[in-house]
Design a protein around this motif. Structure first.
Motif, PDB file in Angstrom:
ATOM      1  N   GLY A 125       0.813  -1.213   0.000  1.00  6.88           N
ATOM      2  CA  GLY A 125       0.000   0.000   0.000  1.00  6.88           C
ATOM      3  C   GLY A 125       0.840   1.253   0.000  1.00  6.88           C
ATOM      4  N   GLU A 126       1.906   1.260   0.797  1.00  8.89           N
ATOM      5  CA  GLU A 126       2.802   2.426   0.842  1.00  8.89           C
ATOM      6  C   GLU A 126       3.440   2.680  -0.517  1.00  8.89           C
ATOM      7  OE1 GLU A 126       5.631   1.635   3.886  1.00  8.89           O
ATOM      8  OE2 GLU A 126       4.149   1.642   5.510  1.00  8.89           O
ATOM      9  N   LEU A 127       3.889   1.630  -1.169  1.00  9.82           N
ATOM     10  CA  LEU A 127       4.528   1.771  -2.479  1.00  9.82           C
ATOM     11  C   LEU A 127       3.534   2.263  -3.524  1.00  9.82           C
ATOM     12  CD1 LEU A 127       6.693  -1.481  -2.451  1.00  9.82           C
ATOM     13  CD2 LEU A 127       7.523   0.866  -2.198  1.00  9.82           C
ATOM     14  N   LEU A 128       2.306   1.761  -3.475  1.00  6.55           N
ATOM     15  CA  LEU A 128       1.285   2.196  -4.432  1.00  6.55           C
ATOM     16  C   LEU A 128       0.900   3.654  -4.195  1.00  6.55           C
ATOM     17  CD1 LEU A 128      -1.008  -0.961  -4.549  1.00  6.55           C
ATOM     18  CD2 LEU A 128       0.616  -0.197  -6.298  1.00  6.55           C
ATOM     19  N   PHE A 147       8.631  -0.535  -7.569  1.00  7.66           N
ATOM     20  CA  PHE A 147       7.622  -1.430  -6.989  1.00  7.66           C
ATOM     21  C   PHE A 147       8.116  -2.870  -6.885  1.00  7.66           C
ATOM     22  CE2 PHE A 147       3.686  -4.041  -7.316  1.00  7.66           C
ATOM     23  CZ  PHE A 147       3.045  -3.588  -6.166  1.00  7.66           C
ATOM     24  N   CYS A 148       8.552  -3.446  -8.009  1.00  9.11           N
ATOM     25  CA  CYS A 148       8.953  -4.860  -8.008  1.00  9.11           C
ATOM     26  C   CYS A 148      10.131  -5.108  -7.073  1.00  9.11           C
ATOM     27  CB  CYS A 148       9.328  -5.310  -9.424  1.00  9.11           C
ATOM     28  SG  CYS A 148       8.068  -5.013 -10.664  1.00  9.11           S
ATOM     29  N   TYR A 149      11.077  -4.168  -7.031  1.00  8.78           N
ATOM     30  CA  TYR A 149      12.256  -4.333  -6.176  1.00  8.78           C
ATOM     31  C   TYR A 149      12.008  -3.976  -4.715  1.00  8.78           C
ATOM     32  CZ  TYR A 149      16.852  -3.860  -4.133  1.00  8.78           C
ATOM     33  OH  TYR A 149      17.908  -3.975  -3.286  1.00  8.78           O
ATOM     34  N   PRO A 150      11.460  -2.800  -4.412  1.00  5.69           N
ATOM     35  CA  PRO A 150      11.394  -2.399  -3.001  1.00  5.69           C
ATOM     36  C   PRO A 150      10.528  -3.292  -2.121  1.00  5.69           C
ATOM     37  CG  PRO A 150      10.383  -0.734  -4.425  1.00  5.69           C
ATOM     38  CD  PRO A 150      11.036  -1.718  -5.315  1.00  5.69           C
ATOM     39  N   LEU A 151       9.482  -3.904  -2.660  1.00  7.96           N
ATOM     40  CA  LEU A 151       8.654  -4.762  -1.807  1.00  7.96           C
ATOM     41  C   LEU A 151       9.447  -5.948  -1.258  1.00  7.96           C
ATOM     42  CD1 LEU A 151       6.050  -5.756  -0.506  1.00  7.96           C
ATOM     43  CD2 LEU A 151       5.385  -6.726  -2.722  1.00  7.96           C
ATOM     44  N   PRO A 152      10.051  -6.792  -2.105  1.00  7.88           N
ATOM     45  CA  PRO A 152      10.795  -7.942  -1.559  1.00  7.88           C
ATOM     46  C   PRO A 152      11.998  -7.545  -0.713  1.00  7.88           C
ATOM     47  CG  PRO A 152      10.329  -8.267  -3.890  1.00  7.88           C
ATOM     48  CD  PRO A 152       9.992  -6.852  -3.575  1.00  7.88           C
ATOM     49  N   ILE A 153      12.714  -6.477  -1.089  1.00  7.16           N
ATOM     50  CA  ILE A 153      13.904  -6.117  -0.313  1.00  7.16           C
ATOM     51  C   ILE A 153      13.511  -5.573   1.056  1.00  7.16           C
ATOM     52  CG2 ILE A 153      14.181  -3.742  -1.164  1.00  7.16           C
ATOM     53  CD1 ILE A 153      16.960  -6.322  -0.374  1.00  7.16           C
ATOM     54  N   ARG A 154      12.396  -4.864   1.148  1.00  9.00           N
ATOM     55  CA  ARG A 154      11.964  -4.395   2.466  1.00  9.00           C
ATOM     56  C   ARG A 154      11.517  -5.552   3.343  1.00  9.00           C
ATOM     57  NH1 ARG A 154       8.210   0.895   2.042  1.00  9.00           N
ATOM     58  NH2 ARG A 154       7.993   0.402   4.271  1.00  9.00           N
ATOM     59  N   MET A 241      20.376 -16.242   1.967  1.00  9.35           N
ATOM     60  CA  MET A 241      19.027 -15.854   2.346  1.00  9.35           C
ATOM     61  C   MET A 241      18.694 -14.432   1.907  1.00  9.35           C
ATOM     62  SD  MET A 241      18.270 -18.717   3.502  1.00  9.35           S
ATOM     63  CE  MET A 241      16.566 -18.313   3.837  1.00  9.35           C
ATOM     64  N   ILE A 242      19.665 -13.534   1.991  1.00  9.08           N
ATOM     65  CA  ILE A 242      19.394 -12.144   1.629  1.00  9.08           C
ATOM     66  C   ILE A 242      19.309 -11.976   0.112  1.00  9.08           C
ATOM     67  CG2 ILE A 242      20.326  -9.793   1.675  1.00  9.08           C
ATOM     68  CD1 ILE A 242      21.481 -10.521   4.480  1.00  9.08           C
ATOM     69  N   SER A 243      20.200 -12.643  -0.623  1.00  2.00           N
ATOM     70  CA  SER A 243      20.199 -12.484  -2.088  1.00  2.00           C
ATOM     71  C   SER A 243      19.052 -13.262  -2.729  1.00  2.00           C
ATOM     72  CB  SER A 243      21.544 -12.918  -2.668  1.00  2.00           C
ATOM     73  OG  SER A 243      21.839 -14.266  -2.334  1.00  2.00           O
ATOM     74  N   ALA A 244      19.002 -14.568  -2.485  1.00  2.00           N
ATOM     75  CA  ALA A 244      17.929 -15.371  -3.074  1.00  2.00           C
ATOM     76  C   ALA A 244      16.578 -14.995  -2.485  1.00  2.00           C
ATOM     77  CB  ALA A 244      18.205 -16.856  -2.843  1.00  2.00           C
ATOM     78  N   GLY A 245      16.592 -14.434  -1.259  1.00  2.00           N
ATOM     79  CA  GLY A 245      15.345 -14.095  -0.593  1.00  2.00           C
ATOM     80  C   GLY A 245      14.594 -12.941  -1.219  1.00  2.00           C
ATOM     81  N   HIS A 246      15.237 -12.186  -2.091  1.00  2.00           N
ATOM     82  CA  HIS A 246      14.473 -11.117  -2.743  1.00  2.00           C
ATOM     83  C   HIS A 246      14.614 -11.107  -4.265  1.00  2.00           C
ATOM     84  CE1 HIS A 246      18.290  -8.811  -2.801  1.00  2.00           C
ATOM     85  NE2 HIS A 246      17.741  -8.120  -3.772  1.00  2.00           N
ATOM     86  N   ALA A 372       3.918 -11.972  -4.297  1.00  2.00           N
ATOM     87  CA  ALA A 372       3.378 -11.733  -5.641  1.00  2.00           C
ATOM     88  C   ALA A 372       1.858 -11.741  -5.631  1.00  2.00           C
ATOM     89  CB  ALA A 372       3.909 -12.790  -6.608  1.00  2.00           C
ATOM     90  N   ARG A 373       1.257 -12.622  -4.843  1.00  2.00           N
ATOM     91  CA  ARG A 373      -0.205 -12.710  -4.789  1.00  2.00           C
ATOM     92  C   ARG A 373      -0.823 -11.490  -4.129  1.00  2.00           C
ATOM     93  NH1 ARG A 373       0.039 -19.033  -2.893  1.00  2.00           N
ATOM     94  NH2 ARG A 373       0.270 -19.962  -4.976  1.00  2.00           N
ATOM     95  N   VAL A 374      -0.064 -10.813  -3.289  1.00  2.00           N
ATOM     96  CA  VAL A 374      -0.524  -9.554  -2.702  1.00  2.00           C
ATOM     97  C   VAL A 374      -0.274  -8.395  -3.670  1.00  2.00           C
ATOM     98  CG1 VAL A 374      -0.066  -7.860  -0.881  1.00  2.00           C
ATOM     99  CG2 VAL A 374      -0.265 -10.294  -0.300  1.00  2.00           C
ATOM    100  N   ALA A 375       0.929  -8.337  -4.230  1.00  2.00           N
ATOM    101  CA  ALA A 375       1.348  -7.181  -5.023  1.00  2.00           C
ATOM    102  C   ALA A 375       0.584  -7.040  -6.329  1.00  2.00           C
ATOM    103  CB  ALA A 375       2.843  -7.273  -5.302  1.00  2.00           C
ATOM    104  N   LEU A 376       0.396  -8.121  -7.044  1.00  2.00           N
ATOM    105  CA  LEU A 376      -0.160  -8.033  -8.398  1.00  2.00           C
ATOM    106  C   LEU A 376      -1.607  -7.540  -8.419  1.00  2.00           C
ATOM    107  CD1 LEU A 376       1.502 -11.232  -9.878  1.00  2.00           C
ATOM    108  CD2 LEU A 376       1.997  -8.861 -10.515  1.00  2.00           C
ATOM    109  N   PRO A 377      -2.525  -8.164  -7.671  1.00  2.00           N
ATOM    110  CA  PRO A 377      -3.899  -7.643  -7.721  1.00  2.00           C
ATOM    111  C   PRO A 377      -3.998  -6.213  -7.196  1.00  2.00           C
ATOM    112  CG  PRO A 377      -3.686  -9.346  -6.023  1.00  2.00           C
ATOM    113  CD  PRO A 377      -2.434  -9.368  -6.827  1.00  2.00           C
TER     114      PRO A 377
END
Length: 417
Positions: A125-128, A147-154, A241-246, A372-377
């Motif tokens: 929501g903050e990013l949108l 959008f695509c980057y900041p959500l997973p990295i945060r 975990m940090i690299s593959a995790g996002h 992804a299921r949260v972000a896309l819709p």
């Protein structure tokens, strides 16, 4: 064993799916040449890949099972050096893998992932809201960057207690690890920076532990005289975990948005209720795997692949490296039909190997899917008139044959459908 010339892998990843098709044309297993002239076997058949990923005669530990590594013939300047040099569950075999995976697996259970959903929704929501402001000004926005980057990295940063001021440096390190077209100087610089940054993080968490996974891993390292987790394993587990995790989730969201914008009829299926967002996620994972190819595995003994008399039969000799060709497997016509390379959210049978298989199945898969299921819709509901701001052919891939995504995704944000 049939003679065949190797498919030379393009380290810059300029044509991942064309290259995947050329690998499939050579049969279920094909000789490939990795950067630096390293020969390997690429496995593109989903059925065969599943079998090899669960075969105890296939290892991920170069220290035990790769002669080139054991003999010191792999230089720290090799673009894939970090992928095989790290000591964590990614490169572990047998009991060592189980020991290392157990230390972090509790953090990625279905229950803990579900508990993270409200926070993922809040960040989304903050990013949108921020994108709303740019859209109101009529600006072209790089959706990958904003959008695509900041959500997973945060999300991953909060899980591991990463300080915000280290964000830019960590991103540069992760980008360097995935850059398979890097120069020797860039490779060695990334390797040094990676341990410097993570060393600082560990030192800070030792001084002031928090309710985060980094502190939990340090506790596992320091308990019982360090017998459960060595200092190197601690650092390298953080690398993984940090690299593959996002990175995979960045590519998943990026590729899903791109696929829907370039296939409006598929987006129409979702909006009409003929398919759901889960279908979008799984079909994106299948047809545009976020990790195109994953190095490396090694034959513990000679492996006969195929039946006697089979023209595609090969022998993967003991110690030879194996490349899991996920992008090629995801578009296998024998599995998915003649239109296997077509993005189709209504497709039946979208099972895939994008997150791996067997004991090395990606621990973060439930979290990546949930994000992804949260972000896309949320994105397409906020901006139903979302469209690419440049012709598709002008988009450039990231410089990697491992990471499969775009360098940027310029879009126009409109609230009108």
């Amino acid at each position: 064993m049939p003679e065949q010339n190797s498919v030379v892998i393009d380290p810059s990843g300029r044509d991942i799916h064309g290259e995947a098709a050329r690998i499939r044309e050579r049969g279920p297993v094909a000789r490939v040449e990795l950067p630096g002239g390293v020969e390997a076997w690429a496995v593109s058949s989903p059925d065969l890949l599943r079998r090899l990923l669960t075969d105890p005669r296939v290892s991920k530990d170069p220290r035990r099972h790769w002669p080139l590594w054991i003999d010191g013939r792999i230089s720290p300047e090799w673009p894939l050096f970090t992928w095989v040099a790290v000591q964590n569950m990614f490169t572990a075999y047998g009991g060592e893998h189980k020991r290392l995976r157990t230390l972090v697996s509790k953090a990625f259970t279905a229950r803990r992932t579900a508990a993270l959903r409200p926070r993922v929704e809040e960040i989304t929501g903050e990013l949108l809201d921020r994108l709303d402001k740019a859209g109101a000004r009529g600006e072209v926005v790089d959706l990958r960057e904003e959008f695509c980057y900041p959500l997973p990295i945060r999300v991953i940063s909060e899980l591991f207690g990463l300080p915000e001021e280290q964000g830019a440096e960590l991103r540069a390190v992760v980008d360097g690890v995935f850059n398979t077209a890097a120069t020797p100087e860039e490779v060695t610089d990334t390797y040094a920076r990676m341990y410097a940054v993570l060393g600082e993080l560990v030192a800070a968490k030792r001084r002031s532990p928090g309710d985060d996974l980094t502190s939990a891993l340090i506790s596992a390292r320091d308990d019982e005289g360090g017998t459960r987790l060595s200092e190197q394993e601690l650092l390298d587990t953080l690398v993984l975990m940090i690299s593959a995790g996002h990175e995979t989730t960045v590519n998943l969201i990026d590729n899903a948005v791109h696929a829907l914008l370039t296939h409006p009829e598929q987006l129409a299926h979702v909006r009409a209720g003929r398919a759901g967002w889960d279908d979008v996620v799984e079909e994106t994972l299948r047809v545009r795997a976020p990790v195109a190819s994953l190095p490396l595995r090694y034959a513990v003994e000679d492996l006969e692949v195929g039946e006697p008399g089979d023209p595609d039969r090969v022998v993967i000799a003991r110690g030879e490296p194996i490349l899991a060709a996920y992008a090629a497997a995801g578009r296998d016509p024998g599995t998915y039909g003649a239109d296997a390379d077509r993005f189709d959210v209504t497709r039946l049978g979208k099972e895939h190997l994008a997150f791996g298989h067997g004991v090395h199945f990606c621990l973060g898969a439930p979290l990546g899917r949930m994000e992804a299921r949260v972000a896309l819709p949320a994105l397409f509901e906020r901006f139903p008139g979302l469209e690419l701001a440049v012709p598709e052919e002008e988009l450039s891939p990231v410089a990697s044959f491992i990471s499969n995504g775009h360098r940027s995704l310029p879009v126009r944000l409109t609230t009108g459908g």
